[in-house]
Design a protein around this motif. Structure first.
Motif, PDB file in Angstrom:
ATOM      1  N   SER A   1       4.560  -2.709  -5.972  1.00 22.62           N
ATOM      2  CA  SER A   1       4.765  -1.855  -6.907  1.00 22.62           C
ATOM      3  C   SER A   1       6.051  -1.227  -7.070  1.00 22.62           C
ATOM      4  O   SER A   1       6.653  -0.640  -7.821  1.00 22.62           O
ATOM      5  CB  SER A   1       3.683  -0.710  -7.329  1.00 22.62           C
ATOM      6  OG  SER A   1       3.713   0.177  -6.295  1.00 22.62           O
ATOM      7  N   ARG A   2       6.752  -1.057  -5.860  1.00 23.29           N
ATOM      8  CA  ARG A   2       7.962  -0.544  -5.590  1.00 23.29           C
ATOM      9  C   ARG A   2       8.947  -1.328  -5.099  1.00 23.29           C
ATOM     10  O   ARG A   2      10.148  -1.017  -4.641  1.00 23.29           O
ATOM     11  CB  ARG A   2       7.879   0.742  -4.563  1.00 23.29           C
ATOM     12  CG  ARG A   2       6.896   1.571  -4.940  1.00 23.29           C
ATOM     13  CD  ARG A   2       7.091   3.198  -4.279  1.00 23.29           C
ATOM     14  NE  ARG A   2       8.473   3.672  -4.802  1.00 23.29           N
ATOM     15  CZ  ARG A   2       8.486   5.194  -4.838  1.00 23.29           C
ATOM     16  NH1 ARG A   2       7.766   5.470  -3.921  1.00 23.29           N
ATOM     17  NH2 ARG A   2       9.808   5.447  -5.229  1.00 23.29           N
TER      18      ARG A   2
ATOM     19  N   ASP B   1       0.805  -1.154   0.096  1.00 25.07           N
ATOM     20  CA  ASP B   1      -0.124   0.200  -0.191  1.00 25.07           C
ATOM     21  C   ASP B   1       0.839   1.213  -0.124  1.00 25.07           C
ATOM     22  O   ASP B   1       1.019   1.907   0.823  1.00 25.07           O
ATOM     23  CB  ASP B   1      -0.995  -0.092   1.209  1.00 25.07           C
ATOM     24  CG  ASP B   1      -1.916   0.932   1.260  1.00 25.07           C
ATOM     25  OD1 ASP B   1      -2.062   1.782   0.092  1.00 25.07           O
ATOM     26  OD2 ASP B   1      -2.533   1.223   2.142  1.00 25.07           O
TER      27      ASP B   1
ATOM     28  N   ASP C   1       3.924   5.812   2.211  1.00 22.34           N
ATOM     29  CA  ASP C   1       4.866   6.323   1.106  1.00 22.34           C
ATOM     30  C   ASP C   1       6.200   6.198   1.485  1.00 22.34           C
ATOM     31  O   ASP C   1       6.633   6.331   2.528  1.00 22.34           O
ATOM     32  CB  ASP C   1       4.445   7.460   0.677  1.00 22.34           C
ATOM     33  CG  ASP C   1       4.814   8.107  -0.803  1.00 22.34           C
ATOM     34  OD1 ASP C   1       5.511   7.170  -1.555  1.00 22.34           O
ATOM     35  OD2 ASP C   1       4.467   9.205  -1.267  1.00 22.34           O
TER      36      ASP C   1
ATOM     37  N   ARG D   1       0.511   3.855  -1.564  1.00 24.60           N
ATOM     38  CA  ARG D   1      -0.473   5.394  -1.286  1.00 24.60           C
ATOM     39  C   ARG D   1      -0.387   5.671  -0.003  1.00 24.60           C
ATOM     40  O   ARG D   1      -0.153   6.967   0.302  1.00 24.60           O
ATOM     41  CB  ARG D   1      -1.762   5.090  -1.909  1.00 24.60           C
ATOM     42  CG  ARG D   1      -2.363   6.291  -2.161  1.00 24.60           C
ATOM     43  CD  ARG D   1      -3.709   6.236  -2.951  1.00 24.60           C
ATOM     44  NE  ARG D   1      -3.522   5.463  -3.983  1.00 24.60           N
ATOM     45  CZ  ARG D   1      -3.434   6.111  -5.226  1.00 24.60           C
ATOM     46  NH1 ARG D   1      -3.360   7.488  -5.227  1.00 24.60           N
ATOM     47  NH2 ARG D   1      -3.198   5.322  -6.308  1.00 24.60           N
ATOM     48  N   THR D   2      -0.666   4.563   1.220  1.00 27.88           N
ATOM     49  CA  THR D   2      -0.540   5.220   2.270  1.00 27.88           C
ATOM     50  C   THR D   2       0.694   5.190   3.073  1.00 27.88           C
ATOM     51  O   THR D   2       0.953   6.096   3.873  1.00 27.88           O
ATOM     52  CB  THR D   2      -1.525   3.972   3.087  1.00 27.88           C
ATOM     53  OG1 THR D   2      -2.892   4.077   2.597  1.00 27.88           O
ATOM     54  CG2 THR D   2      -1.835   4.479   4.470  1.00 27.88           C
TER      55      THR D   2
ATOM     56  N   THR E   1       0.636   8.571   4.857  1.00 27.62           N
ATOM     57  CA  THR E   1       0.192   9.941   4.244  1.00 27.62           C
ATOM     58  C   THR E   1      -1.131  10.437   4.524  1.00 27.62           C
ATOM     59  O   THR E   1      -1.743  11.154   4.243  1.00 27.62           O
ATOM     60  CB  THR E   1       0.100   9.707   2.696  1.00 27.62           C
ATOM     61  OG1 THR E   1      -0.974   8.516   2.419  1.00 27.62           O
ATOM     62  CG2 THR E   1       1.618   9.432   2.054  1.00 27.62           C
TER      63      THR E   1
ATOM     64  N   ARG F   1       5.242   5.947 -10.954  1.00 31.50           N
ATOM     65  CA  ARG F   1       4.872   4.946 -12.026  1.00 31.50           C
ATOM     66  C   ARG F   1       5.423   5.436 -13.459  1.00 31.50           C
ATOM     67  O   ARG F   1       5.830   4.618 -14.048  1.00 31.50           O
ATOM     68  CB  ARG F   1       3.305   5.074 -12.252  1.00 31.50           C
ATOM     69  CG  ARG F   1       2.936   4.010 -13.423  1.00 31.50           C
ATOM     70  CD  ARG F   1       1.168   4.028 -13.460  1.00 31.50           C
ATOM     71  NE  ARG F   1       1.002   3.053 -12.258  1.00 31.50           N
ATOM     72  CZ  ARG F   1      -0.312   2.983 -12.265  1.00 31.50           C
ATOM     73  NH1 ARG F   1      -1.372   3.339 -13.183  1.00 31.50           N
ATOM     74  NH2 ARG F   1      -0.824   2.028 -11.155  1.00 31.50           N
TER      75      ARG F   1
ATOM     76  N   HIS G   1       5.132   8.635  -4.099  1.00 28.30           N
ATOM     77  CA  HIS G   1       4.440   7.592  -4.661  1.00 28.30           C
ATOM     78  C   HIS G   1       3.770   8.220  -6.011  1.00 28.30           C
ATOM     79  O   HIS G   1       3.510   7.364  -7.064  1.00 28.30           O
ATOM     80  CB  HIS G   1       3.065   7.274  -3.812  1.00 28.30           C
ATOM     81  CG  HIS G   1       1.869   6.312  -4.470  1.00 28.30           C
ATOM     82  ND1 HIS G   1       2.185   4.960  -5.133  1.00 28.30           N
ATOM     83  CD2 HIS G   1       0.912   6.712  -4.893  1.00 28.30           C
ATOM     84  CE1 HIS G   1       0.997   4.437  -5.527  1.00 28.30           C
ATOM     85  NE2 HIS G   1       0.286   5.526  -5.276  1.00 28.30           N
ATOM     86  N   HIS G   2       3.364   9.452  -6.270  1.00 29.55           N
ATOM     87  CA  HIS G   2       2.547   9.925  -7.120  1.00 29.55           C
ATOM     88  C   HIS G   2       3.611   9.959  -8.583  1.00 29.55           C
ATOM     89  O   HIS G   2       2.943  10.155  -9.636  1.00 29.55           O
ATOM     90  CB  HIS G   2       1.817  11.338  -6.929  1.00 29.55           C
ATOM     91  CG  HIS G   2       3.115  12.303  -6.901  1.00 29.55           C
ATOM     92  ND1 HIS G   2       3.486  12.862  -7.783  1.00 29.55           N
ATOM     93  CD2 HIS G   2       3.473  12.834  -5.645  1.00 29.55           C
ATOM     94  CE1 HIS G   2       4.276  13.871  -7.035  1.00 29.55           C
ATOM     95  NE2 HIS G   2       4.540  14.016  -5.960  1.00 29.55           N
TER      96      HIS G   2
END
Length: 434
Positions: free
Chosen positions: A342-343, A14, A19, A16-17, A281, A45, A41-42
């Motif tokens: 994703s990271r 997660d 970071d 997004r939460t 975040t 990608r 995070h933003h």
């Protein structure tokens, strides 16, 4: 502190939460800028999509011959009975390899040596700056602070010089390297990459791709010297697979099953990336505890990978635990030195292949032994591994036919090739937490 694999995965899955942030990444951003490792995070990608093609399995396969040659070029200079600075040698191997991947060998030997020296200074200073997050202390012009600033400045200047020289040459030139990828994107109209981002990405990949992989390789050589049975099995496999050749290639990589097990166990036992931070975040809950926005969450691959609930006899170096058919002996998700989600590390496949090939190349020629009275003295730093390891090298008398009989029981080639696509190779573990 997330002290259970399920909690670590909750954090990592997660982004997004949870970071990238906290004391470690605050310091890394001062060093690397907003590259793919440190960006929020933003922004991740877009950066990952830009760089990912250069680190796909097919591109890694293109580099396997080069990886073996670079390791062979370093260890061929050794002589029987020499005292070898193993830490410096492994740094030389990984610097040479990353120089080719990033810059098509545009770094001269003097610049590459300077990068290695600067990295040693940076890693020492980075941990202190992370553990003691008081900026005022590091603005004082002490000798150590000046060395750190000078080292950071020199790495950036070296990268800037390579970029400037490439720009003068114009587009094209037949190069297929990361610098060409970035400069092509900078010339694009859709989503242009700035000159600052070009530098940030190159510094990020240079620092993470050189130091962490070198530490893993040095740790593997150190641990093998302490565990003669594992060393014997490794030598038997290398002699069988290489059959007298100086370096392995793409076909041989898939057959180096036990060698890869040694690398995996080294990453478990001594993960170069041993402690990481994230920042919430928004307000959230972790293991029933309320965390406010801005809370720092830590997780440690070293801690998770030495938990007896996840690994039997966690303090023992047992490469056999990673052989095909042994997966049930390891708790799923407990092996995360490359993070996950994703990271997960962008260069995990590259790092694993490079370490495996370099280890096989060195083991095909040499047996390394600790000096009399050697004692391991781990020191805390931003990464974990031996930084001043000196060993004596002994030439090996290879007998490929005998070795083939001894190694026959390991794993058939078909199993090894299939294993190259398992979840660990696919990126659920690794060195850099990119």
């Amino acid at each position: 502190m997330a002290c259970h694999p399920e909690l670590a995965h909750q954090v990592l899955m997660d982004p997004r939460t949870f970071d990238k942030g906290g004391p470690l990444y605050d310091r890394l951003r001062q060093l690397m800028g907003e590259g793919v490792v440190t960006c929020p995070h933003h922004a991740h990608r877009r950066q990952r999509r830009l760089l990912q093609p250069d680190f796909r399995a097919s591109r890694v396969a293109d580099h396997t011959d080069m990886m073996g040659r670079e390791a062979e070029a370093v260890c061929r200079r050794w002589r029987a009975g020499d005292r070898v600075d193993v830490s410096a040698a492994t740094m030389a191997v990984t610097t040479r390899a990353m120089n080719r991947v990033l810059f098509s060998d545009s770094l001269g030997s003097a610049a590459a040596a300077e990068v290695r020296e600067c990295l040693a200074v940076i890693v020492r200073g980075l941990f202190v700056r992370t553990a003691v997050p008081v900026d005022a202390l590091f603005r004082v012009p002490t000798p150590s602070n000046r060395r750190y600033r000078d080292a950071v400045g020199r790495v950036r200047a070296i990268v800037d010089e390579v970029v400037a020289q490439r720009r003068l040459g114009g587009p094209g030139g037949g190069r297929r390297d990361v610098l060409d990828t970035l400069l092509s994107a900078a010339r694009g109209a859709a989503s242009p990459v700035t000159g600052q981002e070009v530098r940030d990405q190159l510094v990020t990949l240079l620092l993470t791709g050189v130091e962490s992989t070198a530490l893993c390789l040095a740790s593997a050589l150190d641990l093998l010297a302490r565990h003669p049975e594992a060393e014997r099995r490794l030598h038997a496999e290398v002699d069988s697979v290489l059959a007298g050749r100086p370096t392995p290639g793409p076909d041989e990589l898939a057959r180096l099953t036990y060698t890869r097990c040694v690398v995996d166990e080294t990453l478990r036992h001594r993960p170069p990336g041993w402690l990481f931070t994230r920042v919430t975040t928004e307000e959230t809950t972790l293991a029933g505890h309320r965390l406010p926005k801005g809370a720092t969450v830590l997780y440690s691959p070293y801690l998770l990978q030495h938990d007896p609930a996840s690994f039997a006899e966690p303090e023992r170096f047992l490469p056999e635990r990673w052989l095909p058919g042994q997966a049930g002996a390891v708790r799923q998700g407990a092996m995360i030195p490359f993070a996950t989600g994703s990271r997960k590390c962008l260069g995990d496949t590259f790092a694993l292949a490079e370490t495996t090939l370099a280890l096989a190349t060195i083991a095909g020629r040499w047996r390394l032994r600790h000096l009399p009275g050697h004692r391991e003295r781990p020191r805390p730093a931003a990464t974990l591994g031996p930084r001043s390891l000196v060993m004596t090298c002994e030439p090996r008398a290879q007998r490929p036919a005998d070795a083939a009989r001894g190694a026959r029981s390991l794993t058939p080639r078909a199993t090894a090739a299939a294993r190259a696509q398992d979840s660990r190779t696919a990126g659920d573990n690794g060195v850099d937490d990119a």
